[in-house]
Design a protein around this motif. Structure first.
Motif, short mmCIF file in Angstrom:
data_model
loop_
_atom_site.label_atom_id
_atom_site.label_comp_id
_atom_site.label_asym_id
_atom_site.label_seq_id
_atom_site.Cartn_x
_atom_site.Cartn_y
_atom_site.Cartn_z
N ILE A 94 20.47 46.07 33.21
CA ILE A 94 21.85 45.91 32.77
C ILE A 94 22.23 44.45 33.01
O ILE A 94 21.71 43.80 33.92
N THR A 95 23.09 43.95 32.15
CA THR A 95 23.64 42.61 32.34
C THR A 95 25.14 42.78 32.46
O THR A 95 25.77 43.39 31.59
N GLY A 96 25.69 42.25 33.55
CA GLY A 96 27.12 42.38 33.80
C GLY A 96 27.80 41.02 33.82
O GLY A 96 27.31 40.07 34.44
N TYR A 97 28.90 40.93 33.11
CA TYR A 97 29.70 39.72 33.04
C TYR A 97 31.04 40.00 33.70
O TYR A 97 31.69 41.00 33.39
N VAL A 98 31.46 39.12 34.59
CA VAL A 98 32.69 39.30 35.33
C VAL A 98 33.66 38.18 34.96
O VAL A 98 33.33 36.99 35.09
N ASN A 99 34.84 38.53 34.51
CA ASN A 99 35.89 37.57 34.17
C ASN A 99 36.48 37.07 35.49
O ASN A 99 37.10 37.84 36.23
N CYS A 100 36.27 35.78 35.79
CA CYS A 100 36.67 35.27 37.10
C CYS A 100 36.88 33.76 37.07
O CYS A 100 36.50 33.08 36.13
N ALA A 135 32.17 34.73 34.01
CA ALA A 135 32.57 34.21 32.71
C ALA A 135 34.03 33.78 32.80
O ALA A 135 34.82 34.38 33.53
N THR A 136 34.39 32.76 32.05
CA THR A 136 35.78 32.30 32.08
C THR A 136 36.70 33.17 31.24
O THR A 136 37.91 33.14 31.42
N SER A 137 36.13 33.94 30.33
CA SER A 137 36.91 34.92 29.57
C SER A 137 35.96 35.95 28.97
O SER A 137 34.77 35.68 28.80
N LEU A 138 36.50 37.11 28.66
CA LEU A 138 35.75 38.19 28.03
C LEU A 138 36.62 38.81 26.94
O LEU A 138 37.84 38.61 26.92
N PRO A 139 36.01 39.58 26.02
CA PRO A 139 36.79 40.18 24.93
C PRO A 139 38.01 40.96 25.44
O PRO A 139 37.92 41.69 26.43
N LEU A 140 39.12 40.80 24.76
CA LEU A 140 40.39 41.46 25.07
C LEU A 140 40.90 41.16 26.48
O LEU A 140 41.72 41.88 27.01
#
Length: 153
Positions: A94-100, A135-140
């Motif tokens: 799994i690949t997880g992206y965290v908006n932070c 990530a600096t932003s993610l969808p929605l």
């Protein structure tokens, strides 16, 4: 059975979220299933508690819960594509992206919400490799997004 195990903890799979872009949610190549990035949508909507950057707007608890919801949405995608979850023989990655914000360092703790849930439901089949990144932003403005790679028979 996997659906019985999910039901025993109060989770009933329903219709998966519709794509919010120009892509398909699931692709099979050989015995591998690739699930596009899932955000923690509930009934097609992103709840406010899952919007924004972890810690500055979203609590760690809600971010971890959001990661778990991403996996539930991914399982709904797989279930719709295959017709069941019993064909899954292994979660590969799994690949997880965290908006932070750039100072955030606890990406693995957020994505543990997804990994721990997979292990709880699938046991040995659920052991997987993983990437957890900021990530600096993610969808929605989602707090988290997760994609899945699994093997099927």
């Amino acid at each position: 059975m996997i659906e019985e195990k999910l039901s025993s903890i109060g989770i009933k799979l329903s219709s998966p979220p519709q794509p919010i872009g120009s892509y398909i949610p699931v692709v099979q190549s050989g015995n591998l299933i690739f699930v596009s990035g899932q955000i923690p949508l509930l009934q097609g909507t992103l709840p406010e508690k899952y919007k924004g950057k972890v810690l500055s707007k979203v609590s760690m608890t809600d971010a971890v819960e959001g990661a778990r919801q991403c996996i539930i949405n991914g399982l709904e995608q797989i279930n719709k594509f295959l017709g069941n979850l019993e064909s899954i023989t292994k979660f590969v990655k799994i690949t997880g992206y965290v908006n932070c914000d750039s100072s955030f360092k606890d990406h693995p703790k957020v994505i543990n919400g997804a990994s721990d849930f997979i292990l709880e439901i699938f046991g040995e089949k659920g052991k997987h490799t993983r990437v957890a990144v900021g990530a600096t932003s993610l969808p929605l403005d989602s707090v988290v997004e997760i994609d899945i790679l699994c093997e099927v028979q």
